[in-house]
Design an enzyme around this catalytic site. Sequence first.
Site, short mmCIF file in Angstrom:
data_model
loop_
_atom_site.label_atom_id
_atom_site.label_comp_id
_atom_site.label_asym_id
_atom_site.label_seq_id
_atom_site.Cartn_x
_atom_site.Cartn_y
_atom_site.Cartn_z
N GLU A 136 -8.75 5.86 -17.17
CA GLU A 136 -8.39 6.08 -15.64
C GLU A 136 -8.04 7.43 -15.40
O GLU A 136 -6.93 7.91 -15.71
CB GLU A 136 -7.13 5.03 -15.05
N GLY A 194 -6.63 5.78 -6.84
CA GLY A 194 -5.92 5.44 -5.26
C GLY A 194 -6.32 6.91 -4.43
O GLY A 194 -5.69 6.85 -3.38
N HIS A 223 0.29 2.62 -17.83
CA HIS A 223 -0.46 3.27 -16.63
C HIS A 223 0.10 4.68 -16.17
O HIS A 223 1.14 4.92 -16.59
CB HIS A 223 -0.26 2.05 -15.48
N SER A 226 -10.21 4.28 -8.24
CA SER A 226 -11.14 3.98 -7.00
C SER A 226 -12.46 3.35 -7.31
O SER A 226 -13.35 3.69 -6.37
CB SER A 226 -11.29 5.38 -6.29
N ASN A 280 -5.21 -4.75 -10.90
CA ASN A 280 -3.72 -4.12 -10.83
C ASN A 280 -3.21 -4.18 -9.59
O ASN A 280 -3.70 -3.43 -8.69
CB ASN A 280 -3.77 -2.85 -11.47
N GLU A 295 0.86 5.77 -13.56
CA GLU A 295 1.96 5.79 -12.82
C GLU A 295 3.55 5.43 -13.30
O GLU A 295 4.25 5.92 -13.33
CB GLU A 295 1.88 4.78 -11.46
N LYS A 336 -0.36 -3.77 -8.51
CA LYS A 336 0.71 -2.63 -8.49
C LYS A 336 2.04 -3.38 -7.79
O LYS A 336 2.30 -4.58 -8.01
CB LYS A 336 0.15 -1.63 -7.95
C1 PEP Z 1 -5.10 1.49 -11.05
O1 PEP Z 1 -4.23 1.69 -10.37
O2 PEP Z 1 -5.36 1.04 -12.06
C2 PEP Z 1 -6.37 1.99 -10.34
C3 PEP Z 1 -7.57 2.23 -10.68
O3 PEP Z 1 -6.28 2.00 -8.87
P1 PEP Z 1 -7.40 2.37 -7.75
O4 PEP Z 1 -8.61 1.32 -8.06
O5 PEP Z 1 -6.58 2.00 -6.44
O6 PEP Z 1 -7.75 3.84 -7.65
#
Ligand code: PEP
Length: 255
Positions: free
Chosen positions: A170, A176, A98, A216, A9, A100, A11
Amino acid sequence: MRNRMIAGNWKMNKTFSEAVVLAEGLAKELAGGTGDVDVVVAPPTVDLKGVAEVIEKEEAPFALSAQNVYWEEAGAYTGETAPNMLEAIGATYCIIGHSERRDYFGETDEDINKKAKALMAHGIVPISCCGESLEIREAGTHVEFVVDQIKKDTAGLEIADPAKYVIAYEPIWAIGTGKTATADDAQEVCGAIRKTLVEIFGEETAAGIRVLYGGSANPSNIAGFLEKEDVDGALVGGASLKADGFADMVRSAMA
Ligand code: PEP
């Protein structure tokens, strides 16, 4: 049997030309193929066309995903993108729900459910995200919370081919932040998701739906997650922005 999946992703990162360079780099890294691992990249909407062209030109072994969609077919919805537009540009996957989008843009489970139905009507595979906040995790109600999200997000879905619906667990506190869930944390929730899918869709369909971990994930920790029975791959944010590191994650999934 479920093929593993590694999805990146991107983003809101990478201009059009930067996205092309990243896709070309990844095509080079993965030129030898990805075995049974399905690899997906999700660039920003304005970069989709450029990445689609790289995939075609380089015969790259990865698929194209959008990061969002609207559920209507066309009309006065300024700023939105319809499923048929994604289909026309060559996107075969789309991330929905997601955290976000839920947190910053107020998306609800009902919205996510409508998006899944609209995508599936166009043959686009939803990668439907779920996950709890730190507050919910600390209250110890994370499993119930995520199970409830799954029930709402999948309400009324007809899944003819389980390879064509993907869930990404997630935990928001791990996205992040550099703070990963442990592999056991991931298995606890991914296992509960699988049980819920069995209740909703039956054994056979539930056994074919991929459940990814995201938060992460990186080249050093991915192997631990992949050892877990109900973790079928990863949705990767930050670590998908470097072709070599992301390709290393794909290679871990191939091992
Ligand atoms: C994501 O945005 O789906 C995600 C898992 O981000 P990160 O790997 O940076 O934590």
